[in-house]
Motif scaffolding. Structure first.
Motif, PDB file in Angstrom:
ATOM      1  N   MET A  53      65.507  41.923 -13.263  1.00 24.97           N
ATOM      2  CA  MET A  53      63.406  41.714 -14.007  1.00 24.97           C
ATOM      3  C   MET A  53      62.873  41.818 -12.571  1.00 24.97           C
ATOM      4  O   MET A  53      61.581  42.241 -12.734  1.00 24.97           O
ATOM      5  CB  MET A  53      63.464  41.196 -15.271  1.00 24.97           C
ATOM      6  N   LYS A  54      63.519  40.838 -11.690  1.00 24.75           N
ATOM      7  CA  LYS A  54      62.965  41.273 -10.299  1.00 24.75           C
ATOM      8  C   LYS A  54      63.243  42.312  -9.822  1.00 24.75           C
ATOM      9  O   LYS A  54      61.851  42.468  -8.980  1.00 24.75           O
ATOM     10  CB  LYS A  54      63.548  39.907  -9.319  1.00 24.75           C
ATOM     11  N   ALA A  55      64.311  43.448  -9.477  1.00 21.68           N
ATOM     12  CA  ALA A  55      63.905  44.079  -9.069  1.00 21.68           C
ATOM     13  C   ALA A  55      63.488  45.239  -9.476  1.00 21.68           C
ATOM     14  O   ALA A  55      62.368  46.204  -9.634  1.00 21.68           O
ATOM     15  CB  ALA A  55      65.136  44.612  -8.912  1.00 21.68           C
ATOM     16  N   LEU A  56      63.423  45.390 -10.836  1.00 25.26           N
ATOM     17  CA  LEU A  56      62.516  46.017 -11.600  1.00 25.26           C
ATOM     18  C   LEU A  56      60.872  46.134 -11.564  1.00 25.26           C
ATOM     19  O   LEU A  56      60.162  47.068 -11.146  1.00 25.26           O
ATOM     20  CB  LEU A  56      62.450  46.112 -13.147  1.00 25.26           C
ATOM     21  N   THR A  58      59.979  44.832  -7.932  1.00 24.29           N
ATOM     22  CA  THR A  58      59.372  45.540  -6.864  1.00 24.29           C
ATOM     23  C   THR A  58      58.890  47.545  -7.526  1.00 24.29           C
ATOM     24  O   THR A  58      58.255  47.870  -6.117  1.00 24.29           O
ATOM     25  CB  THR A  58      60.189  44.941  -5.960  1.00 24.29           C
ATOM     26  N   VAL A  59      59.841  47.730  -8.382  1.00 26.95           N
ATOM     27  CA  VAL A  59      59.390  49.336  -8.187  1.00 26.95           C
ATOM     28  C   VAL A  59      58.307  49.623  -9.260  1.00 26.95           C
ATOM     29  O   VAL A  59      57.471  50.927  -8.693  1.00 26.95           O
ATOM     30  CB  VAL A  59      60.553  49.829  -8.963  1.00 26.95           C
ATOM     31  N   ILE A  60      57.595  48.528 -10.544  1.00 29.55           N
ATOM     32  CA  ILE A  60      56.829  49.033 -11.013  1.00 29.55           C
ATOM     33  C   ILE A  60      56.520  47.679 -11.707  1.00 29.55           C
ATOM     34  O   ILE A  60      57.010  46.461 -12.401  1.00 29.55           O
ATOM     35  CB  ILE A  60      56.729  50.742 -11.793  1.00 29.55           C
ATOM     36  N   ASN A  61      54.890  47.535 -11.773  1.00 28.48           N
ATOM     37  CA  ASN A  61      54.477  46.707 -13.155  1.00 28.48           C
ATOM     38  C   ASN A  61      54.708  46.843 -14.259  1.00 28.48           C
ATOM     39  O   ASN A  61      54.759  47.602 -14.939  1.00 28.48           O
ATOM     40  CB  ASN A  61      52.779  46.168 -12.485  1.00 28.48           C
TER      41      ASN A  61
END
Ligand SMILES: [Fe+2]
Ligand SMILES: [Fe+2]
Length: 264
Positions: A53-56, A58-61
């Protein structure tokens, strides 16, 4: 989880790797397609959920996601699905109907947010069309890969996967012979029925991918591979006649456990 990275101007990979004792690592990738209607493809492994979820983020809200495309309902693809659907209230779940039914035996999948797809069906996500394609090899009957007509990429689910000696950002970073062996062995291990198929029928299935001619392969289980479709198809054509994969037995487990005990 490994660090997310951008592969094309509008596609990011959320990579992880799963150690396979004695063999190497299986990449486990999810992807974000930054289409006008942004799409998350698969949701990683449950054991990585917090990091995923953290990685996601960083890529998109996640609030901006409009689609979550589930290639199939295996656990290494559904790890954060419930969390993602909560964090992305405007996203619909693009999925095969059978995958939804299978998941419904464990949790209540919100039917009003689901979009059912079979191979050949497509959805428009603003600036591109995503078409569901069942790859020639799969380990789950609900499998639908994606052909993205804008990036000309094929998101191939488990297909074109491979166990590799160490995590890598791109398929080009893996020595060619090792990559080839990893792909052939994975195909045999993950789709053991491939040894029962008529080679001619199987060739036809491979030809269909050849005709689509994707420029990039985004497998859930291989680093992104650019310009390798022809080469990979030739490898897979060899799989039906290759030596079938046999999973390690109790004797091997005992050796692994003894090594682990010796190492502590
Ligand atoms: Fe799978
Ligand atoms: Fe998988």
């Amino acid at each position: 989880m490994d660090k997310p990275h951008q592969v094309t101007p509008d596609i990011e990979v959320l990579p992880a790797h799963f150690p396979i004792p004695g063999m190497g690592f299986l990449p486990v990738n999810a992807f974000v397609i930054k289409a006008t209607e942004p799409v998350l493809v698969d949701t990683g492994m449950g054991m990585d959920s917090e990091e995923f979820m953290k990685a996601l983020r960083t890529v998109i809200n996640p609030q901006d996601l409009r689609w979550v495309w589930l290639t199939h309902d295996d656990l290494d693809h559904t790890g954060s699905l419930r969390k993602v659907l909560e964090a992305a209230p405007r996203a619909r779940l693009a999925v095969n109907a059978l995958a939804m039914l299978r998941m419904s035996s464990a949790w209540q999948v919100p039917m009003d947010r689901v979009y059912w797809l079979n191979s050949g069906d497509s959805i428009r996500v603003g600036d591109r069309r995503l078409t569901a394609i069942r790859p020639p090899l799969f380990d789950n009957p609900t499998t639908i890969g994606i052909y993205d007509d804008k990036s000309e990429a094929f998101f191939s689910a488990d297909y074109f996967g491979g166990i590799i000696p160490s995590p890598a950002q791109n398929a080009d970073d893996v020595p060619e012979g090792i990559l080839a062996q990893g792909i052939i062995r994975w195909a045999s291990a993950d789709s053991p029925w491939v040894h029962m198929v008529q080679p001619r029928e199987f060739s036809r299935a491979l030809e269909r991918i050849q005709q689509i001619a994707p420029k990039i392969i985004f497998s859930a289980h291989l680093p992104p591979a650019r310009g390798k479709t022809g080469q990979f198809l030739e490898l897979l054509a060899r799989v039906p006649a290759s030596t079938p994969f046999v999973a390690p037995n109790q004797e091997t487990l005992e050796q692994i456990l003894a090594q682990m005990r010796g190492g502590t």
